[in-house]
Design a protein around this motif. Structure first.
Motif, mmCIF file in Angstrom:
data_model
loop_
_atom_site.group_PDB
_atom_site.id
_atom_site.type_symbol
_atom_site.label_atom_id
_atom_site.label_comp_id
_atom_site.label_asym_id
_atom_site.label_seq_id
_atom_site.Cartn_x
_atom_site.Cartn_y
_atom_site.Cartn_z
ATOM 1 N N LEU A 164 0.936 -1.036 0.222
ATOM 2 C CA LEU A 164 -0.145 0.143 -0.252
ATOM 3 C C LEU A 164 0.782 0.961 -0.087
ATOM 4 O O LEU A 164 0.886 2.405 -0.208
ATOM 5 N N HIS A 165 2.015 1.249 0.987
ATOM 6 C CA HIS A 165 3.277 2.280 0.786
ATOM 7 C C HIS A 165 3.620 2.684 -0.942
ATOM 8 O O HIS A 165 3.182 4.373 -1.275
ATOM 9 N N THR A 216 0.840 3.935 -3.790
ATOM 10 C CA THR A 216 0.535 4.691 -3.290
ATOM 11 C C THR A 216 1.206 6.053 -3.612
ATOM 12 O O THR A 216 2.465 5.586 -2.907
ATOM 13 N N SER A 217 0.822 7.185 -4.358
ATOM 14 C CA SER A 217 1.078 8.322 -4.881
ATOM 15 C C SER A 217 2.192 9.309 -3.558
ATOM 16 O O SER A 217 1.006 8.746 -2.334
ATOM 17 N N LEU A 253 0.142 11.507 -1.096
ATOM 18 C CA LEU A 253 -1.426 11.817 -0.268
ATOM 19 C C LEU A 253 -0.628 11.083 1.117
ATOM 20 O O LEU A 253 -0.217 9.631 1.281
ATOM 21 N N PRO A 274 -1.935 12.007 3.599
ATOM 22 C CA PRO A 274 -2.590 11.426 4.880
ATOM 23 C C PRO A 274 -2.904 9.815 4.672
ATOM 24 O O PRO A 274 -3.163 9.240 6.705
ATOM 25 N N TYR A 275 -3.170 9.715 3.472
ATOM 26 C CA TYR A 275 -2.863 7.087 3.668
ATOM 27 C C TYR A 275 -1.758 6.302 3.843
ATOM 28 O O TYR A 275 -1.543 6.086 4.453
ATOM 29 N N HIS A 276 -0.242 7.852 3.704
ATOM 30 C CA HIS A 276 0.875 7.277 4.504
ATOM 31 C C HIS A 276 1.323 7.008 5.567
ATOM 32 O O HIS A 276 1.366 6.089 6.193
ATOM 33 N N VAL A 292 -1.790 6.884 7.612
ATOM 34 C CA VAL A 292 -2.716 5.771 8.510
ATOM 35 C C VAL A 292 -1.810 4.450 7.937
ATOM 36 O O VAL A 292 -1.879 3.290 8.489
ATOM 37 N N TYR A 293 -1.156 4.276 6.729
ATOM 38 C CA TYR A 293 -0.889 2.691 6.378
ATOM 39 C C TYR A 293 0.353 2.880 7.326
ATOM 40 O O TYR A 293 0.643 1.338 7.430
#
Length: 435
Positions: A25-26, A29-30, A33, A35-37, A39-40
């Motif tokens: 996922l890391h 994912t761009s 992004l 906030p996504y990272h 969370v990951y």
């Protein structure tokens, strides 16, 4: 591979798969992004915590090292491309190791407590299983919940109508032919009550044996004293009758009367000898006794008496019977009394059987007949001195048998046979020390 090893392999595969999924996922994912990272990155706590719980501190730290190896390249790369702080990533990596350490310690303590609880439960179960008394718990609803093996043996596994006491304290009841003593006490209002169950049958049997032994001892002492006092005037009476018979031998009527007096005096003297033998038994003279030849000789000695009553004597032969230490003369007297009783209780044409067999640490002689048996009303008195059901009996035969068996530290029982008749079972210990 064992089931536990298979389980560990599947768990390890799950942890590795979770690490791979989070890392993917890391990297997929761009980098912009952020906030996504974030969370990951937090998701890495899951495999670390799982490994620490499953394999302790070492498992958690190894997983944290693996996370570091997987996440560090991406962390260095993203710090150049975005505004994401390198310091935040480093602090979170340190936090991974803290979580691994803390979760591992908590898991180790939990496993230790679980092992201690299992050990304590095994210890308590072992105690309950070895107890000779029954232990059961009663839920607040009134249902019997748990039972140890002794309780299952005494009252059964599935019990719905067992009359356990409603109130706290001790009570007694009859259940399936047993006399049971029950004590009920409270565990707590939430857990219910516990009852202990004890089989009183054996205690009552032993208490009856003690009372019988005390009664026999008292009667023996009394009989011994009376026998000494009676023998002297009896000797004078017999001598006087013989003197009259000598001096008045020309008078037939006097001769007939004095002969009756002499005969009855002799009979009383024999009874006194039996009483004194019971009241003051001689010391044992122990020697090795081979059961097989011993019973063969006993059968030969009784054969004429049995033929006179038209009774057939048989021996159930068994090989490899152990040698016992006993007083041969007294043992022969005891078995002879039992054998004569069996012959007298049998009808013409019936068979009396002699046998011997090893029972645990004792050798048991058995004499079986097919007579009318022993009425329940007299079973508690058959070994009492002077108790007899025959008009010509003295009531000392079985009393002497009981004394001889007691001196040998053995046991004697008379029991009914299912096919009819009585079995006399005399048991002596296999090893006997010289007194």
């Amino acid at each position: 591979m064992s089931a536990n090893e298979q389980r560990n392999c599947w768990l390890l595969a799950g942890v590795l798969l979770l690490l791979a999924a989070i890392t993917a996922l890391h990297y997929l994912t761009s980098v912009h992004l952020v906030p996504y990272h974030v969370v990951y990155r937090s998701l890495y706590f899951l495999p670390i915590a799982m490994a620490a719980v499953l394999w302790g501190v070492r498992g958690g730290l190894i997983t944290a090292l693996l996370v570091t190896a997987l996440h560090l390249p991406y962390m260095l790369f993203i710090s150049h491309e975005t505004s994401d702080s390198l310091l935040d990533n480093i602090l979170e990596l340190i936090l991974f190791y803290g979580v691994a350490l803390l979760a591992g310690i908590l898991s180790a303590r939990q496993q230790q407590q679980r092992r201690e609880a299992l050990r304590m439960r095994t210890y308590i179960d072992g105690i309950l299983a070895s107890l000779p008394i029954g232990v059961a718990t009663i839920e607040p609803t009134g249902k019997i919940a748990l039972q140890n093996p002794a309780a299952v043996h005494l009252i059964g596994k599935e019990v719905h109508d067992f009359p356990y006491p409603i109130q706290q304290g001790y009570s007694e009841c009859q259940w399936q032919g047993r006399a049971l003593g029950i004590h009920r006490s409270t565990l707590s209002s939430a857990l219910g009550d516990v009852i202990t169950i004890e089989d009183l049958s054996e205690q009552r049997r032993l208490a009856e044996k003690i009372r019988q032994a005390e009664r026999q001892a008292s009667l023996g002492r009394l009989a011994g004293g009376l026998a000494h006092e009676i023998r002297n005037p009896l000797g004078i009476l017999r001598a006087t009758a013989q003197l009259l018979a000598t001096r008045l031998q020309n008078i037939p009527e006097v001769t007939r009367y004095t002969q009756v007096v002499t005969t009855e005096s002799d009979r009383i003297d024999r009874l006194i000898s039996e009483i004194l033998s019971y009241a003051h038994p001689r010391s044992l003279s122990l020697e090795a006794v081979a059961p097989g030849p011993f019973l063969e000789q006993l059968l030969q000695d009784c054969q004429p008496y049995a033929e006179q009553h038209s009774i057939l004597l048989e021996i159930e032969r068994r090989d490899n019977l152990p040698i016992i230490s006993a007083d041969t003369e007294l043992l022969r007297q005891a078995l002879l009394n039992l054998l004569l009783n069996a012959i007298q209780a049998s009808s013409p044409g019936q068979t009396v059987t002699l046998s011997a067999q090893q029972a645990d640490t004792a050798l048991c002689f058995a004499i079986c007949d097919r007579g009318p048996g022993i009425p329940d009303t007299i079973k508690g008195r058959i070994f009492d001195p002077f108790f007899t059901t025959r008009d010509e009996g003295t009531g000392m035969g079985l009393a002497v048998v009981a004394r001889i068996v007691s001196d040998h530290q053995g046991s004697i029982e008379l029991e009914e046979r299912p096919e009819g008749g009585t079995r006399a079972r005399l048991c002596l210990p296999l090893q006997k020390e010289q007194p």
